[in-house]
Design an enzyme around this catalytic site. Structure first.
Site, PDB file in Angstrom:
ATOM      1  N   SER A 138     -40.870   1.838 -40.181  1.00 18.58           N
ATOM      2  CA  SER A 138     -39.925   0.746 -40.417  1.00 18.58           C
ATOM      3  C   SER A 138     -38.621   1.054 -39.701  1.00 18.58           C
ATOM      4  O   SER A 138     -38.287   2.232 -39.481  1.00 18.58           O
ATOM      5  CB  SER A 138     -39.654   0.592 -41.917  1.00 18.58           C
ATOM      6  OG  SER A 138     -38.573  -0.293 -42.163  1.00 18.58           O
ATOM      7  N   TYR A 151     -37.171   4.478 -49.562  1.00 17.07           N
ATOM      8  CA  TYR A 151     -38.057   3.907 -48.560  1.00 17.07           C
ATOM      9  C   TYR A 151     -37.660   4.387 -47.167  1.00 17.07           C
ATOM     10  O   TYR A 151     -38.511   4.818 -46.374  1.00 17.07           O
ATOM     11  CB  TYR A 151     -37.974   2.385 -48.649  1.00 17.07           C
ATOM     12  CG  TYR A 151     -38.871   1.621 -47.712  1.00 17.07           C
ATOM     13  CD1 TYR A 151     -40.230   1.472 -47.971  1.00 17.07           C
ATOM     14  CD2 TYR A 151     -38.352   1.002 -46.576  1.00 17.07           C
ATOM     15  CE1 TYR A 151     -41.051   0.743 -47.121  1.00 17.07           C
ATOM     16  CE2 TYR A 151     -39.164   0.266 -45.721  1.00 17.07           C
ATOM     17  CZ  TYR A 151     -40.502   0.140 -45.999  1.00 17.07           C
ATOM     18  OH  TYR A 151     -41.315  -0.596 -45.166  1.00 17.07           O
TER      19      TYR A 151
END
Length: 252
Positions: A138, A151
């Site tokens: 990501s 995350y």
């Protein structure tokens, strides 16, 4: 180019196949001729998949059993897509130890075990094509994402693990490429969940879209198309990289 033949017959395992990007990836790779095994915590119902199965990516033994099942049913593994993920919308001060451990377990340990299992399955391959492992990272692992502390930490770790795996395979002479793909803001249930936890869902999604240079969010199909390229022979020169597919967000 006849995309229906680009991945003809290549046996592929996709994790996190129930999510928006996962479903689009299964559909795209199958459309290009791959024999796709789709997995998630519970076996997903995806008509494009040649096989569906349950896989808890946080358990190394589950990886071994899943790949054995795929190879028994479909043939030797050619492609692995590390797509399972979980986003917890908390900043660095409010993330609990339990939330951090859960994020690391699914977003880092799970694909790390996948890299290990994929390498073990493909390192002695004699097929004419390279084995390929694509891990979904990501842009949160590339730049600061304040509301996604755990995350982002996990995805940054996944980029590092992917680079290490790629160079290990190259130096060991294994015919395996490993690449991390870093999507930006993509229209998925995960993004809607994050937006909803931070305020009004539609308002937050609109704000994110306006921050994009092209004025819109990405789509799962666009990410799936990038994955299809990376696992094809068109990308044989690409390994050990973290490629960004974010509509120019990081470049701004």
């Amino acid at each position: 180019m006849d995309l229906t033949r680009r991945l003809a017959g290549r046996v592929t395992l996709v994790t996190g196949a129930s999510g928006g990007i996962g479903q689009a990836t299964v559909a795209r790779l199958a459309a290009e001729g791959a024999l796709v095994a789709a997995s998630d915590l519970t076996a997903p119902d995806l008509p494009a998949a040649a096989l569906t199965l349950a896989l808890d990516v946080t358990r190394p033994g589950a990886w071994e059993a899943a790949i054995a099942q795929v190879q028994d049913r479909l043939g030797p593994l050619d492609i692995l897509i590390n797509g399972a993920g979980l986003a917890i919308a908390k900043d660095i001060e409010t993330t609990t130890p339990e939330e951090l451990r859960r994020s690391l377990a699914i977003n880092l340990e799970g694909p790390f075990f996948g890299l290990q299992a994929g390498i073990a399955a493909m390192k002695r391959r004699s097929a004419p094509h390279d084995g390929v492992i694509v891990s979904l990272a990501s842009i949160a692992g590339q730049v600061a994402a304040v509301p996604l502390a755990a995350y982002g930490a996990a995805k940054a770790g996944l980029v590092g693990a992917t680079k290490t795996a790629a160079i290990h395979c190259a130096e060991a002479g294994y015919p395996i490429r490993a690449v991390a793909l870093c999507p930006g803001f993509v229209e998925t249930g995960m993004l809607s969940g994050i937006a909803g936890s931070l305020g009004d869902t539609e308002a937050m999604l609109g704000k994110l879209a306006r921050r994009q240079p092209n004025g819109r969010l990405g789509t799962p199909e666009e990410v799936a198309a990038a994955i299809a390229f990376l696992v094809s022979d068109d990308a044989r020169a690409i390994t050990g990289e973290a490629l960004i597919a974010d509509g120019g967000f990081v470049a701004r």
